[in-house]
Design a protein around this motif. Sequence first.
Motif, PDB file in Angstrom:
ATOM      1  N   LEU A  64      -7.488 -10.628 -11.481  1.00 47.03           N
ATOM      2  CA  LEU A  64      -8.396 -10.100 -10.548  1.00 47.03           C
ATOM      3  C   LEU A  64      -8.340 -10.547  -9.373  1.00 47.03           C
ATOM      4  O   LEU A  64      -8.472  -9.564  -8.393  1.00 47.03           O
ATOM      5  CB  LEU A  64      -9.857 -10.074 -11.322  1.00 47.03           C
ATOM      6  CG  LEU A  64     -10.969  -9.137 -10.465  1.00 47.03           C
ATOM      7  CD1 LEU A  64     -10.710  -7.790 -10.645  1.00 47.03           C
ATOM      8  CD2 LEU A  64     -12.352  -9.456 -11.035  1.00 47.03           C
ATOM      9  N   ALA A  65      -8.407 -11.862  -8.941  1.00 47.71           N
ATOM     10  CA  ALA A  65      -8.397 -12.515  -7.815  1.00 47.71           C
ATOM     11  C   ALA A  65      -7.144 -12.119  -6.986  1.00 47.71           C
ATOM     12  O   ALA A  65      -7.140 -11.391  -5.808  1.00 47.71           O
ATOM     13  CB  ALA A  65      -8.312 -13.689  -7.699  1.00 47.71           C
ATOM     14  N   HIS A  66      -5.909 -11.997  -7.542  1.00 43.55           N
ATOM     15  CA  HIS A  66      -4.736 -11.760  -7.065  1.00 43.55           C
ATOM     16  C   HIS A  66      -4.436 -10.283  -7.018  1.00 43.55           C
ATOM     17  O   HIS A  66      -4.159  -9.669  -5.704  1.00 43.55           O
ATOM     18  CB  HIS A  66      -3.631 -12.229  -8.033  1.00 43.55           C
ATOM     19  CG  HIS A  66      -3.094 -13.698  -7.740  1.00 43.55           C
ATOM     20  ND1 HIS A  66      -2.482 -14.135  -6.557  1.00 43.55           N
ATOM     21  CD2 HIS A  66      -3.294 -14.908  -8.521  1.00 43.55           C
ATOM     22  CE1 HIS A  66      -2.374 -15.698  -6.743  1.00 43.55           C
ATOM     23  NE2 HIS A  66      -2.854 -15.892  -7.998  1.00 43.55           N
ATOM     24  N   THR A  67      -4.856  -9.500  -7.652  1.00 39.13           N
ATOM     25  CA  THR A  67      -4.704  -7.914  -7.681  1.00 39.13           C
ATOM     26  C   THR A  67      -5.468  -7.699  -6.424  1.00 39.13           C
ATOM     27  O   THR A  67      -5.149  -6.472  -5.434  1.00 39.13           O
ATOM     28  CB  THR A  67      -5.061  -7.333  -9.043  1.00 39.13           C
ATOM     29  OG1 THR A  67      -4.515  -7.765 -10.081  1.00 39.13           O
ATOM     30  CG2 THR A  67      -5.095  -5.690  -8.814  1.00 39.13           C
ATOM     31  N   ALA A  68      -6.877  -7.932  -6.431  1.00 43.30           N
ATOM     32  CA  ALA A  68      -7.981  -7.569  -5.388  1.00 43.30           C
ATOM     33  C   ALA A  68      -7.463  -7.772  -4.206  1.00 43.30           C
ATOM     34  O   ALA A  68      -7.309  -7.071  -2.875  1.00 43.30           O
ATOM     35  CB  ALA A  68      -9.188  -8.063  -5.729  1.00 43.30           C
ATOM     36  N   TYR A  69      -6.824  -8.977  -3.972  1.00 43.19           N
ATOM     37  CA  TYR A  69      -6.328  -9.434  -2.724  1.00 43.19           C
ATOM     38  C   TYR A  69      -5.097  -8.714  -2.385  1.00 43.19           C
ATOM     39  O   TYR A  69      -5.095  -8.440  -1.039  1.00 43.19           O
ATOM     40  CB  TYR A  69      -6.083 -11.004  -2.716  1.00 43.19           C
ATOM     41  CG  TYR A  69      -6.034 -11.595  -1.242  1.00 43.19           C
ATOM     42  CD1 TYR A  69      -7.007 -11.688  -0.506  1.00 43.19           C
ATOM     43  CD2 TYR A  69      -4.636 -11.954  -0.456  1.00 43.19           C
ATOM     44  CE1 TYR A  69      -6.872 -12.341   1.008  1.00 43.19           C
ATOM     45  CE2 TYR A  69      -4.526 -12.632   0.547  1.00 43.19           C
ATOM     46  CZ  TYR A  69      -5.606 -12.671   1.348  1.00 43.19           C
ATOM     47  OH  TYR A  69      -5.391 -13.209   2.624  1.00 43.19           O
ATOM     48  N   ALA A  70      -4.396  -8.494  -3.084  1.00 45.86           N
ATOM     49  CA  ALA A  70      -3.060  -7.888  -2.897  1.00 45.86           C
ATOM     50  C   ALA A  70      -2.940  -6.487  -2.203  1.00 45.86           C
ATOM     51  O   ALA A  70      -2.293  -6.055  -1.462  1.00 45.86           O
ATOM     52  CB  ALA A  70      -1.957  -8.358  -3.981  1.00 45.86           C
ATOM     53  N   MET A  71      -4.020  -5.891  -3.164  1.00 44.32           N
ATOM     54  CA  MET A  71      -4.104  -4.625  -2.909  1.00 44.32           C
ATOM     55  C   MET A  71      -5.055  -4.087  -1.817  1.00 44.32           C
ATOM     56  O   MET A  71      -5.012  -2.761  -1.575  1.00 44.32           O
ATOM     57  CB  MET A  71      -4.708  -3.825  -4.317  1.00 44.32           C
ATOM     58  CG  MET A  71      -3.891  -3.958  -5.337  1.00 44.32           C
ATOM     59  SD  MET A  71      -2.146  -3.478  -5.298  1.00 44.32           S
ATOM     60  CE  MET A  71      -2.452  -1.466  -5.145  1.00 44.32           C
ATOM     61  N   HIS A  72      -5.535  -4.948  -1.149  1.00 44.96           N
ATOM     62  CA  HIS A  72      -6.557  -4.653  -0.065  1.00 44.96           C
ATOM     63  C   HIS A  72      -5.669  -4.595   1.471  1.00 44.96           C
ATOM     64  O   HIS A  72      -6.235  -3.824   2.275  1.00 44.96           O
ATOM     65  CB  HIS A  72      -7.493  -5.552   0.200  1.00 44.96           C
ATOM     66  CG  HIS A  72      -7.315  -6.719   1.175  1.00 44.96           C
ATOM     67  ND1 HIS A  72      -6.557  -7.796   0.809  1.00 44.96           N
ATOM     68  CD2 HIS A  72      -7.786  -6.895   2.378  1.00 44.96           C
ATOM     69  CE1 HIS A  72      -6.457  -8.554   1.736  1.00 44.96           C
ATOM     70  NE2 HIS A  72      -7.156  -8.177   2.773  1.00 44.96           N
ATOM     71  N   PHE A  73      -4.457  -4.948   1.392  1.00 43.66           N
ATOM     72  CA  PHE A  73      -3.648  -4.678   2.584  1.00 43.66           C
ATOM     73  C   PHE A  73      -3.103  -3.406   2.674  1.00 43.66           C
ATOM     74  O   PHE A  73      -2.922  -2.633   1.929  1.00 43.66           O
ATOM     75  CB  PHE A  73      -2.397  -5.711   2.312  1.00 43.66           C
ATOM     76  CG  PHE A  73      -2.694  -7.158   2.515  1.00 43.66           C
ATOM     77  CD1 PHE A  73      -3.066  -7.898   3.704  1.00 43.66           C
ATOM     78  CD2 PHE A  73      -2.422  -7.807   1.357  1.00 43.66           C
ATOM     79  CE1 PHE A  73      -3.334  -9.121   3.588  1.00 43.66           C
ATOM     80  CE2 PHE A  73      -2.458  -9.179   1.222  1.00 43.66           C
ATOM     81  CZ  PHE A  73      -3.076  -9.862   2.394  1.00 43.66           C
ATOM     82  N   PRO A  74      -3.192  -2.971   4.135  1.00 43.85           N
ATOM     83  CA  PRO A  74      -2.626  -1.668   4.471  1.00 43.85           C
ATOM     84  C   PRO A  74      -1.356  -1.586   4.337  1.00 43.85           C
ATOM     85  O   PRO A  74      -0.527  -2.736   4.753  1.00 43.85           O
ATOM     86  CB  PRO A  74      -3.145  -1.588   5.816  1.00 43.85           C
ATOM     87  CG  PRO A  74      -3.395  -2.770   6.395  1.00 43.85           C
ATOM     88  CD  PRO A  74      -3.766  -3.770   5.462  1.00 43.85           C
ATOM     89  N   ILE A  75      -0.518  -0.427   4.073  1.00 51.45           N
ATOM     90  CA  ILE A  75       0.786   0.094   3.834  1.00 51.45           C
ATOM     91  C   ILE A  75       1.251   0.352   4.825  1.00 51.45           C
ATOM     92  O   ILE A  75       0.790   1.475   5.331  1.00 51.45           O
ATOM     93  CB  ILE A  75       1.097   0.645   2.591  1.00 51.45           C
ATOM     94  CG1 ILE A  75       0.301  -0.203   1.310  1.00 51.45           C
ATOM     95  CG2 ILE A  75       2.468   0.677   2.196  1.00 51.45           C
ATOM     96  CD1 ILE A  75       1.004  -1.697   0.943  1.00 51.45           C
ATOM     97  N   CYS A  76       2.549   0.091   5.292  1.00 50.41           N
ATOM     98  CA  CYS A  76       3.322   0.706   6.666  1.00 50.41           C
ATOM     99  C   CYS A  76       4.486   1.396   6.067  1.00 50.41           C
ATOM    100  O   CYS A  76       5.197   0.955   5.225  1.00 50.41           O
ATOM    101  CB  CYS A  76       3.433  -0.204   7.988  1.00 50.41           C
ATOM    102  SG  CYS A  76       1.824  -0.811   8.595  1.00 50.41           S
TER     103      CYS A  76
END
Length: 317
Positions: free
Chosen positions: A157-169
């Motif tokens: 959950l910690a890794h998923t939440a952190y990785a998925m909060h970044f904006p994608i370019c």
Amino acid sequence: MDKSNESLNMDFILLGLFPGMKHVNLLVSAILLIYTVALTTNSILILLIWVDSHLHTPMYFLLSQLAIMDLTLISSTVPKMATDFFSGRRNISRVACGTQIFFFLTLGMAECILITLMSYDRYVAICNPLRYALIMSHRVCLQMAAITWVLGALTSLAHTAYAMHFPICGSREIPHFLCEVMAILKLVCEDISAYEKAVVMTSIVVLLIPLSFILSSYALIFRAVLRMNSHEVRNKALATCSSHLTVVGLYFGPAMLVYMRPSSYHTPKLDQVLFMLGGILTPMMNPLIYSLRNKEVMIALKRVLTHFLPSKETSCR
């Protein structure tokens, strides 16, 4: 702000198995066959352990948890991959992508902890057999199972939440057949080199500490086995340990190659091969290793078949 919201809402595109590869349909067919075998063998193993009272021991309880994890792990990737291939639609929403990452990491982490606890079970059974029933009680086994699932889910959950909060370019194409953390991070706009290094360092600690514990346990186990006078008991202990060590190799080999390499050394083709080994082939191999090389499981299978299937004499009457 609007661009950030848009980047959070848009779908990703999974390019699938080895983009540009000829005769990929044969590979997909082989994977579906592997999935069918994994589904069947893991389900049979879980059913045997549940039905046959002779298998109601700590070792087989932990093995049933491994079978459940393998069944869920392969089911988190193959159906989606096959659906994308046959339908031609390769998009996946951000929520679905995050969900797939969460389940894949949860099960991967949980298996790491469980395999380590299984080595402890073998250590107690062989090196301290008189206290085995006391140490590996039913309550302790349930606590072990709970720990594997909870720690796996929390870490994931910690890794998923952190990785998925970044904006994608730019491009949202993922050169993979599943959503995977390192592949997602390559699409991120921001500088995340520090986080990528942290992921690699965390993976080294998370993988090497359990592996060191497992190897230490087996060093003590083999020392105890060599001191055994009974040839039959020694062979039985070695057979059980060899099955578990094979599973250890199948798990830690691909996992270390995937997560202990810096992102600059990751290539889409090699990553796909490693994820196929760890996430598709291993869930099929584990139940076969523990059933074909285990007399107790084969005897239990014969007992169950004899009980539920009518004999020839009965059918003739």
